[in-house]
Write an enzyme that holds these catalytic residues in place. Structure first.
Site, PDB file in Angstrom:
ATOM      1  N   SER A 106       0.842  -1.192   0.000  1.00 28.17           N
ATOM      2  CA  SER A 106       0.000   0.000   0.000  1.00 28.17           C
ATOM      3  C   SER A 106       0.877   1.242   0.000  1.00 28.17           C
ATOM      4  O   SER A 106       2.016   1.223   0.492  1.00 28.17           O
ATOM      5  CB  SER A 106      -0.900   0.009   1.239  1.00 28.17           C
ATOM      6  OG  SER A 106      -1.538   1.250   1.388  1.00 28.17           O
ATOM      7  N   TYR A 110      -1.716  -0.392  10.533  1.00 26.59           N
ATOM      8  CA  TYR A 110      -1.784  -0.767   9.120  1.00 26.59           C
ATOM      9  C   TYR A 110      -0.545  -0.284   8.366  1.00 26.59           C
ATOM     10  O   TYR A 110       0.085  -1.036   7.618  1.00 26.59           O
ATOM     11  CB  TYR A 110      -3.055  -0.175   8.497  1.00 26.59           C
ATOM     12  CG  TYR A 110      -3.255  -0.537   7.047  1.00 26.59           C
ATOM     13  CD1 TYR A 110      -3.651  -1.817   6.674  1.00 26.59           C
ATOM     14  CD2 TYR A 110      -3.077   0.422   6.041  1.00 26.59           C
ATOM     15  CE1 TYR A 110      -3.858  -2.147   5.340  1.00 26.59           C
ATOM     16  CE2 TYR A 110      -3.280   0.101   4.704  1.00 26.59           C
ATOM     17  CZ  TYR A 110      -3.669  -1.185   4.359  1.00 26.59           C
ATOM     18  OH  TYR A 110      -3.861  -1.507   3.039  1.00 26.59           O
TER      19      TYR A 110
END
Length: 701
Positions: A579, A592
């Protein structure tokens, strides 16, 4: 009369009178219907084997006169899936006129070109070499099939005598002849010499049967096959031991599957010394009875008899000398035991080619085995794609049935090597191979995708499959996997439940990939979840689950896939779907973002370690994949909306506006990024590709 209650013991009666009635008097449609149900029973004929035809009266487009037209399966077709696009329509009279110009066996290849001068239907599929076999016989409907029972009769010693014993004077018999115009003449003469027969047995080849209607031809075929099957089963019952009895006892089914999963990547690597191969495994009762028998050593080197068999299986299999209880865990030890056997097989094939070749023979093809037998375990096949290797496996199973029947009748005979070579290296077969479409970029590759039950993972699997790869879909949700798997055609995909937090679950999924396709070439870790919380709201559970799925899962997936890829010795690809958040710091993202950053650096570390094995490891960084992404369902979307001071509904437009290209990023865009790394950028490793529309703060450099 049509008999809707007809029953058979050894073949499937599939005629549905309601379906047939719905076709009315369309004889071509009825011929196609008959073809499809005949092709649905592998005991009658295998994929691509045999051919069928019918003759109708049509109007000549130039003279408006009634003419007889023969409709016949075209070159390269399959009767089980045959449709109008796969057939050729020829003037029967013109086809028969070719007898006036035929010059003998040396003229066979020229005759195939002349078939084009007989075309009635301009949309015809290219006529096959078997076209005159149908055209020179007078019957309205004809079936040319390769039933196991009939080939057993055809391949048995004293085949003509056996034919007479089974059918008396009702069947003709023609000795082995390579398919072509001359064989058509032989069939014509056989009928002239034996008027009133119901069919003809072709020595070492197969069966011709016919009828005045599609149904009569169908029933005739089934009845002839049934009689041969009954005869063979009676002989087998009279025989004390099939294949000389059992020499080896099979391992239990679960252990056979485990052994297959262990050895298939090694076999695949050895079979791929010239071209990449896809695998298939079979351990049916039919296979095990043969491969465990005392007669295996005698029968296997003889090779198959029917041309349709050995064209797909090679002239003979490779039989492994490994013990069924062999410890397969040490790849180097097993490879050292197998390599001499493979070298000997390749050299024997080269010798076969050099001994039999002619001045105009095509160049030698891949010398590796197609069929590999491991007594006590099962039978493996390796070919260019899953359909081809599955069909090869099925054809050799047919060959086993043929050997079983022929041995029970008298004894099995195979084609002489020169005859086999002349079929295998026939210029017409070579021309057919040359007409095959160019292979796709990822053909001969096996891709393993996590999180493939939907969203980004499914889009990645779709793209890799579209580019020619076999795909193994994995996820924790079996229902979504079943739905996803159902979107692919046969021989493209399989699925396995895989919890990436559990190394045993990962191992089980990889085993499924190895047994189904032979190994793994591409691994894409797309499974994941996202949790967007502030530092004070992030719990240990939040932290641990992200680390477990994204980081530890990636580690275990990479570790186990690297072991398989090293067994294969073919290199490979590992792609982490990370990501933008692994590169860019932002609020409410500590767990995350940290996990994604760990994924990205692990890729660099793996790339540095696995480069020597030609295993490339890269990262694709998505950002803002809202539309179609499972990760944006629920709390994550709410958290990101809150962090940016907007509503959930405003997220797609918000994320599109913030990138340099002002583009909405979709799962398909991430899939294209993956494909670029595995299908185009073949000298890239340790790299990151951002698929985010251009986020300046996420630029790697």
């Amino acid at each position: 009369m049509k008999n809707s209650t007809k029953t058979f013991k050894y073949v499937d009666y599939l005629w549905n009178q309601e379906k047939a009635d719905a076709l009315g008097d369309d004889q071509v449609a009825l011929f196609l219907y008959r073809s499809n149900i005949l092709g649905a029973d592998l005991r009658i004929t295998n994929y691509g084997g045999g051919n069928t035809s019918c003759k109708t009266i049509e109007k000549d487009p130039l003279t408006n006169e009634d003419v007889e037209v023969m409709w016949v399966k075209g070159s390269g077709g399959d009767i089980g899936t045959l449709n109008r696009a796969g057939i050729a329509g020829l003037y029967t009279s013109r086809l028969r006129d070719l007898k006036n110009v035929y010059q003998g066996l040396h003229d066979e290849d020229r005759m195939v070109g002349l078939f084009n001068h007989c075309i009635y239907d301009l949309d015809s599929k290219a006529p096959s070499i078997d076209t005159p076999l149908h055209g020179l016989l007078p019957f309205a409907h004809i079936d040319h099939l390769h039933p196991d029972a009939l080939i057993a009769v055809a391949a048995a010693e004293n085949s003509e005598k056996v034919t007479k014993e089974i059918w008396g004077d009702t069947m003709g018999w023609v000795p082995w002849q390579k398919p072509g115009f001359d064989l058509g003449l032989q069939l014509e003469k056989c009928l002239e010499d034996n008027p009133g027969i119901r069919g003809i047995v072709l020595g070492s080849h197969g069966l011709f049967t016919w009828g005045d209607t599609s149904y009569e031809s169908y029933i005739n075929s089934l009845e002839v096959i049934e009689m041969a099957s009954e005869f063979i089963e009676k002989k087998i019952k009279e025989n004390d031991e099939v294949f000389g009895g059992q020499k080896v006892e099979s391992l239990p089914a679960k252990e056979r599957q485990e052994k297959a999963a262990q050895i298939m990547p090694i076999l695949r690597g050895l079979c791929s010394s010239e071209n990449g191969m896809i695998g298939h495994f079979s351990d049916t009762d039919v296979v095990l009875e043969y491969i465990n028998s005392n007669d295996l050593e005698r029968l296997a080197p003889m090779g198959t008899s029917c041309p349709d068999h050995f064209l797909r299986t090679k002239i003979q299999p490779l039989v492994l000398s490994l013990d069924k209880n062999e410890d397969l865990s040490d790849t180097d030890v097993i490879r050292s035991k197998l390599e001499p056997a493979f070298e000997a097989y390749r050299q024997e094939y080269v010798d076969y080619y050099n001994t039999c070749k002619k001045e105009n023979s095509p160049g030698i093809r891949d010398a590796n085995p197609v069929i590999i037998i491991y007594p006590g375990i099962g039978m493996f096949s390796f070919a260019k794609n899953k359909q081809t290797t599955r069909v090869a496996n099925e054809f050799y199973t047919n060959a086993i049935n043929v050997m079983r029947g022929a041995e029970a009748i008298t004894s099995y005979t195979s084609l002489p090597r020169q005859e086999a070579f002349d079929i295998e290296y026939w210029l017409l077969e070579e021309a057919k191979l040359q007409r095959m479409p160019k292979e796709q970029p990822l053909s001969r590759k096996v891709a393993f995708v996590t999180g493939a039950g939907g969203g980004i993972g499914k889009a990645i699997a779709d793209k890799l499959a579209a580019e020619g790869a076999n795909v193994v879909l994995t996820d924790i949700n079996e229902e979504s996997l079943k739905e996803a798997n159902a979107t692919y055609k046969r021989d493209v995909s399989t699925y396995a439940i895989c919890d990436v937090t559990n190394p045993d679950s990962i191992a089980s999924a990889y085993n499924k990939a190895c047994v189904e396709f032979g190994g793994v070439d591409i691994v894409v870790h797309s499974a994941g979840l996202a949790i967007s919380k502030s530092l004070e709201d992030t719990t240990d559970k939040d932290w641990n689950i992200l680390q477990s799925i994204l980081v530890k899962g990636q580690f275990d997936l990479a570790k186990q896939s690297a072991a398989i890829m090293r067994k294969q010795g073919l290199g490979g690809n590992y792609i982490a779907i990370a990501s933008k958040n692994g590169l860019v710091a932002g609020p409410n993202n500590v767990a995350y973002g940290t996990a994604k950053a760990a994924q990205q650096h692990m890729v660099r570390l793996l790339a540095a370690e696995l480069g020597k094995d030609k295993i490339r490891v890269n990262t694709v960084n998505p950002d803002g994949v809202i539309v179609g992404s499972k990760i944006w369902e629920g709390a994550w979307a709410e958290g990101r909306a809150k962090a940016n001071g907007i509503t959930v509904e405003e997220l797609p437009a918000f994320y599109a506006k913030r990138n340099l290209l002002n583009e909405i990023i979709r799962p398909e865009d991430i899939a294209n990024g993956v494909f670029s790394l595995v299908g185009i950028l073949d000298k890239s490793t340790g790299n990151i590709i951002n698929v985010d529309g251009g986020m300046a703060n996420a630029f790697v450099r």
